[in-house]
Design a protein around this motif. Sequence first.
Motif, short mmCIF file in Angstrom:
data_model
loop_
_atom_site.label_atom_id
_atom_site.label_comp_id
_atom_site.label_asym_id
_atom_site.label_seq_id
_atom_site.Cartn_x
_atom_site.Cartn_y
_atom_site.Cartn_z
N ILE A 321 0.84 -1.21 0.00
CA ILE A 321 0.00 0.00 0.00
C ILE A 321 0.87 1.26 0.00
O ILE A 321 0.65 2.19 -0.78
CB ILE A 321 -0.95 -0.01 1.21
CG1 ILE A 321 -2.00 -1.11 1.06
CG2 ILE A 321 -1.63 1.35 1.38
CD1 ILE A 321 -2.89 -1.29 2.28
N LEU A 322 1.87 1.27 0.87
CA LEU A 322 2.73 2.46 0.96
C LEU A 322 3.54 2.64 -0.31
O LEU A 322 3.75 3.77 -0.76
CB LEU A 322 3.64 2.34 2.18
CG LEU A 322 2.94 2.31 3.54
CD1 LEU A 322 3.96 2.21 4.66
CD2 LEU A 322 2.07 3.54 3.73
N TYR A 323 4.01 1.54 -0.89
CA TYR A 323 4.77 1.65 -2.13
C TYR A 323 3.91 2.21 -3.27
O TYR A 323 4.30 3.13 -3.98
CB TYR A 323 5.36 0.31 -2.55
CG TYR A 323 5.88 0.39 -3.97
CD1 TYR A 323 7.05 1.09 -4.26
CD2 TYR A 323 5.14 -0.16 -5.02
CE1 TYR A 323 7.48 1.23 -5.57
CE2 TYR A 323 5.57 -0.02 -6.32
CZ TYR A 323 6.74 0.67 -6.60
OH TYR A 323 7.16 0.82 -7.89
N LEU A 324 2.74 1.63 -3.45
CA LEU A 324 1.88 2.05 -4.56
C LEU A 324 1.48 3.51 -4.47
O LEU A 324 1.24 4.17 -5.48
CB LEU A 324 0.63 1.16 -4.62
CG LEU A 324 0.84 -0.30 -5.02
CD1 LEU A 324 -0.47 -1.07 -4.92
CD2 LEU A 324 1.42 -0.42 -6.42
N HIS A 325 1.42 4.04 -3.24
CA HIS A 325 0.93 5.40 -3.04
C HIS A 325 2.01 6.34 -2.49
O HIS A 325 1.67 7.42 -1.98
CB HIS A 325 -0.29 5.37 -2.11
CG HIS A 325 -1.42 4.54 -2.63
ND1 HIS A 325 -2.30 4.99 -3.58
CD2 HIS A 325 -1.77 3.26 -2.36
CE1 HIS A 325 -3.18 4.04 -3.85
NE2 HIS A 325 -2.87 2.98 -3.14
N LYS A 326 3.26 5.95 -2.60
CA LYS A 326 4.33 6.73 -1.97
C LYS A 326 4.45 8.14 -2.55
O LYS A 326 4.73 9.10 -1.82
CB LYS A 326 5.66 6.00 -2.07
CG LYS A 326 6.24 5.83 -3.46
CD LYS A 326 7.55 5.06 -3.40
CE LYS A 326 8.23 4.96 -4.76
NZ LYS A 326 7.39 4.31 -5.78
N ASP A 327 4.24 8.29 -3.85
CA ASP A 327 4.39 9.61 -4.46
C ASP A 327 3.36 10.59 -3.90
O ASP A 327 3.68 11.74 -3.58
CB ASP A 327 4.24 9.51 -5.98
CG ASP A 327 5.41 8.78 -6.63
OD1 ASP A 327 6.48 8.70 -5.98
OD2 ASP A 327 5.25 8.27 -7.75
#
Length: 499
Positions: A321-327
């Motif tokens: 979740i954090l990777y996919l939405h990090k930007d």
Amino acid sequence: MTAAPPVHNNGEQEQEQQHDQQCALVKRAEDEREDIFKRYELGTDPSNKVDSWENPTFEIYHKTDKYGFMHAACLPSSRDSEEAQRIKIELERDKKWVKMLKDWPPPHEKLHKRVYKGIPDRMRWPAWKKLLNVQQSMDTNEGIYARMLQMAKENATETRQIDADVNRQFRDNVAYRERYSVKQCSLFNILNAYSVYNSELGYCQGMACVAGVLLLYMQEEEAFWALNTLITDPKFGMHGLFIEGFPKLTRFIEHHDRILSKLMRKLHKHFIKHNVDALLYAIKWFFVVFVERVPFSLSLRVWDIFLLDGDRVILAMAVTILYLHKDELLRLKDMDAIIEYLQVKLHKNFGYNDDDAVQALERIMKKLRDLKLDVPPPAKSNEFPTRELGVFVEADRDKKTGQRRDYTNTEKQVLTDIMSRQEHNAIEVQSTVSYETSECATVTLTVPEDSHSIRSSLAGTSVASHGSSETMSLEDNNVHLKTANLLQNAPQRELLLGT
């Protein structure tokens, strides 16, 4: 001579009065429990009294989705070509699952492939029962559930809290929306019976959501034994999440921070800078396996994989979740905005379809295994039941009367650890160069379409496995000040989960 009147001991009188008061409180609690159980036994009978506020109206709702959840906005009146294709694929998968379930267990590779593609919704009932060995539990423990439920009617001490939580669970789903509906009654029975069956654990609010999901796909006694497997089987180990002191939550949060510090350092520094502790967004992720924090269809896919591969899936999904939405997270410069994004906005619009999210999860699970970060350090004994299950243990008087208790030694130690680590973290942050001007993001997690590697931009970067003698870093010592605030404002561990 006339005998002198007896001298009454004031201390004895006070003790007698206190005893009488305690007995009256116990009697009142017993009467309240009996009244609550009677209302659930009546169910939707017209004679059952239901306050008007307990049954929300249906006026603003137009349609329900395939899982029974209602939506204020109208769903599409017709299926687009993509939806039609998905239905066609799912029907084909139905046939494959029917055949596979008849010849259980299948080869692991075959099962893994089909679970990660998604268990067809019509097949979740038999598939989840197989994955959790529900029928075997029922056959081995024949008659025990009925006995536990009867014992709960006579002795349960958590009935009032369970009653309140049942009426809050999945109220936007047709199965739970009506007060004292069949599913509400089943959920109430399961939670009360389990509070007696596992007397060491009793009841914790997170259990209501877990049991509520199981009941969407199972009958009452089936869901009881499925819940027991999730709580007591080391593969899932939810006992350690719900027990006083939350030892598994602490262990998972620390490992979650460890993963972020090694794989997504820029985001981790961003969270530290804005006082975003992992517990603020991850508590519901870990306690209920992402239900109500991502779209329900995606949470079911995660549950499918969780039931197959166990609790390591929870850590991997949190990283996904954090990777996919990090930007987007890096663009948010306020703690409240970050938490709202993770806790509210992703549930409404995840931004990726379920297949893409699960494919990213699978790749990240593989990379975490390669780096020996897929599992946290081993659990301690306090994460598992120590009392024999199904043996009645009479509660003390305070618990019978529902009186608030002070912090236990375990809870006090949790607070002490939180405070001390937060102080250390603050000192470290002050002495650390801001991530915006430093080269701290030495490891980048990438999930491109044609290459699924974790690249290190710093030669020689290594990741130590569990049990190494590496010095604990700032990230490894990350602390949960917000948890302390929550606990300070809610002495009962159940209230923490209700925040």
